[in-house]
Each structure stands twice: as structure tokens, then as C-alpha cells.
Design a protein around this motif. Sequence first.
Motif, mmCIF file in Angstrom:
data_model
loop_
_atom_site.group_PDB
_atom_site.id
_atom_site.type_symbol
_atom_site.label_atom_id
_atom_site.label_comp_id
_atom_site.label_asym_id
_atom_site.label_seq_id
_atom_site.Cartn_x
_atom_site.Cartn_y
_atom_site.Cartn_z
ATOM 1 N N GLN A 7 0.803 -1.219 0.000
ATOM 2 C CA GLN A 7 0.000 0.000 0.000
ATOM 3 C C GLN A 7 0.832 1.264 0.000
ATOM 4 O OE1 GLN A 7 -2.451 -0.322 3.433
ATOM 5 N NE2 GLN A 7 -3.713 -1.943 2.598
ATOM 6 N N ASN A 8 2.105 1.172 0.356
ATOM 7 C CA ASN A 8 2.942 2.363 0.506
ATOM 8 C C ASN A 8 4.232 2.248 -0.294
ATOM 9 O OD1 ASN A 8 1.324 3.746 2.560
ATOM 10 N ND2 ASN A 8 1.863 2.012 3.836
ATOM 11 N N LEU A 9 4.767 3.415 -0.640
ATOM 12 C CA LEU A 9 6.054 3.501 -1.326
ATOM 13 C C LEU A 9 7.015 4.306 -0.474
ATOM 14 C CD1 LEU A 9 4.832 4.500 -4.908
ATOM 15 C CD2 LEU A 9 5.508 2.230 -4.145
ATOM 16 N N THR A 10 8.283 3.928 -0.500
ATOM 17 C CA THR A 10 9.300 4.732 0.164
ATOM 18 C C THR A 10 9.522 5.986 -0.670
ATOM 19 O OG1 THR A 10 11.116 3.681 -1.037
ATOM 20 C CG2 THR A 10 10.473 2.672 1.070
ATOM 21 N N SER A 11 10.267 6.931 -0.114
ATOM 22 C CA SER A 11 10.597 8.144 -0.868
ATOM 23 C C SER A 11 11.348 7.788 -2.144
ATOM 24 C CB SER A 11 11.445 9.087 -0.011
ATOM 25 O OG SER A 11 10.683 9.600 1.049
ATOM 26 N N LYS A 12 12.280 6.869 -2.044
ATOM 27 C CA LYS A 12 13.070 6.484 -3.216
ATOM 28 C C LYS A 12 12.180 5.875 -4.295
ATOM 29 C CE LYS A 12 17.141 3.890 -4.588
ATOM 30 N NZ LYS A 12 18.264 3.056 -4.154
ATOM 31 N N GLU A 13 11.266 5.001 -3.897
ATOM 32 C CA GLU A 13 10.356 4.381 -4.863
ATOM 33 C C GLU A 13 9.434 5.419 -5.496
ATOM 34 O OE1 GLU A 13 9.970 -0.037 -2.805
ATOM 35 O OE2 GLU A 13 8.692 1.593 -2.109
ATOM 36 N N ALA A 14 8.931 6.348 -4.691
ATOM 37 C CA ALA A 14 8.049 7.400 -5.211
ATOM 38 C C ALA A 14 8.797 8.295 -6.197
ATOM 39 C CB ALA A 14 7.476 8.226 -4.064
ATOM 40 N N LYS A 15 10.044 8.640 -5.876
ATOM 41 C CA LYS A 15 10.847 9.488 -6.770
ATOM 42 C C LYS A 15 11.069 8.803 -8.107
ATOM 43 C CE LYS A 15 14.410 9.986 -4.305
ATOM 44 N NZ LYS A 15 15.724 10.332 -3.787
ATOM 45 N N PHE A 17 9.228 6.387 -9.457
ATOM 46 C CA PHE A 17 7.941 6.249 -10.127
ATOM 47 C C PHE A 17 7.512 7.558 -10.780
ATOM 48 C CE2 PHE A 17 3.261 6.128 -10.158
ATOM 49 C CZ PHE A 17 3.057 4.969 -10.879
ATOM 50 N N LEU A 18 7.700 8.673 -10.074
ATOM 51 C CA LEU A 18 7.294 9.978 -10.590
ATOM 52 C C LEU A 18 8.362 10.657 -11.449
ATOM 53 C CD1 LEU A 18 5.560 11.403 -7.382
ATOM 54 C CD2 LEU A 18 4.438 10.548 -9.452
ATOM 55 N N LYS A 19 9.563 10.088 -11.436
ATOM 56 C CA LYS A 19 10.699 10.641 -12.197
ATOM 57 C C LYS A 19 10.996 12.077 -11.763
ATOM 58 C CE LYS A 19 9.735 7.650 -16.066
ATOM 59 N NZ LYS A 19 9.227 7.535 -17.423
ATOM 60 N N ILE A 20 11.135 12.262 -10.446
ATOM 61 C CA ILE A 20 11.431 13.577 -9.874
ATOM 62 C C ILE A 20 12.570 13.459 -8.873
ATOM 63 C CG2 ILE A 20 9.089 14.475 -10.194
ATOM 64 C CD1 ILE A 20 8.544 13.847 -7.251
ATOM 65 N N GLN A 21 13.055 14.604 -8.383
ATOM 66 C CA GLN A 21 14.147 14.633 -7.414
ATOM 67 C C GLN A 21 13.607 14.818 -5.996
ATOM 68 O OE1 GLN A 21 16.917 17.619 -8.640
ATOM 69 N NE2 GLN A 21 17.431 16.559 -10.539
ATOM 70 N N HIS A 27 8.388 19.231 -1.975
ATOM 71 C CA HIS A 27 7.464 20.325 -2.296
ATOM 72 C C HIS A 27 6.049 19.798 -2.542
ATOM 73 C CE1 HIS A 27 10.366 23.554 -2.371
ATOM 74 N NE2 HIS A 27 11.141 22.881 -3.217
ATOM 75 N N ILE A 28 5.961 18.694 -3.264
ATOM 76 C CA ILE A 28 4.651 18.096 -3.548
ATOM 77 C C ILE A 28 4.008 17.621 -2.250
ATOM 78 C CG2 ILE A 28 3.496 16.166 -4.701
ATOM 79 C CD1 ILE A 28 5.777 16.401 -6.863
ATOM 80 N N ARG A 29 4.804 16.985 -1.396
ATOM 81 C CA ARG A 29 4.305 16.503 -0.100
ATOM 82 C C ARG A 29 3.835 17.663 0.766
ATOM 83 N NH1 ARG A 29 8.907 14.313 1.926
ATOM 84 N NH2 ARG A 29 9.353 16.204 3.056
ATOM 85 N N ASN A 30 4.653 18.712 0.859
ATOM 86 C CA ASN A 30 4.318 19.873 1.687
ATOM 87 C C ASN A 30 3.105 20.638 1.161
ATOM 88 O OD1 ASN A 30 6.413 19.273 3.433
ATOM 89 N ND2 ASN A 30 7.865 20.610 2.379
ATOM 90 N N ALA A 31 2.852 20.541 -0.124
ATOM 91 C CA ALA A 31 1.687 21.198 -0.718
ATOM 92 C C ALA A 31 0.405 20.387 -0.480
ATOM 93 C CB ALA A 31 1.906 21.394 -2.217
ATOM 94 N N GLY A 32 0.545 19.191 0.094
ATOM 95 C CA GLY A 32 -0.613 18.362 0.397
ATOM 96 C C GLY A 32 -1.155 17.590 -0.785
ATOM 97 N N LYS A 33 -0.343 17.429 -1.812
ATOM 98 C CA LYS A 33 -0.806 16.749 -3.013
ATOM 99 C C LYS A 33 -0.628 15.238 -2.962
ATOM 100 C CE LYS A 33 -0.053 20.816 -5.841
ATOM 101 N NZ LYS A 33 0.695 21.426 -6.943
ATOM 102 N N LEU A 34 0.097 14.744 -1.956
ATOM 103 C CA LEU A 34 0.291 13.305 -1.778
ATOM 104 C C LEU A 34 -0.064 12.916 -0.352
ATOM 105 C CD1 LEU A 34 3.765 12.717 -3.500
ATOM 106 C CD2 LEU A 34 1.526 12.123 -4.403
#
Length: 57
Positions: A7-15, A17-21, A27-34
Motif C-alpha cells: 500500500q505504501n512507497l518509500t521516498s526512493k520508490e516514489a521518486k 515512479f514519478l521521475k522527480i528529485q 514540495h509536492i508533499r508539503n503542498a498536500g498533493k500526496l
Amino acid sequence: MKYSDEQNLTSKEAKVFLKIQDCDLAHIRNAGKLKFIKKGNAFLYDKESVEAYKKHI
């Protein structure tokens, strides 16, 4: 240390998957989008939330 599960992804896996740094993920997390939980010093991201976000970028 790896905490991810079905059900969950680590930060590394999320990065990957999303192809981001690191800073973009923060920033996405702090904006409440995830949806995420914090386990110790690690952030675990809701897999469905990450997949939904990817569809909108």
C-alpha cells in the motif's frame, strides 16, 4: 531500511515512479498533493495517491 509494502512507497520508490528529485517530492508533499505517513525519519507515500498524482502531471 526499507518500509514499503503493497500500500505504501518509500521516498526512493516514489521518486523513481514519478521521475522527480528529492526536493520536488518534498514540495509536492508539503503542498498536500500526496497522502503520506511518517515512520521514524522516513516518509511512506500512499501508492494510490502517487499513482493518481502521476496521471495529473
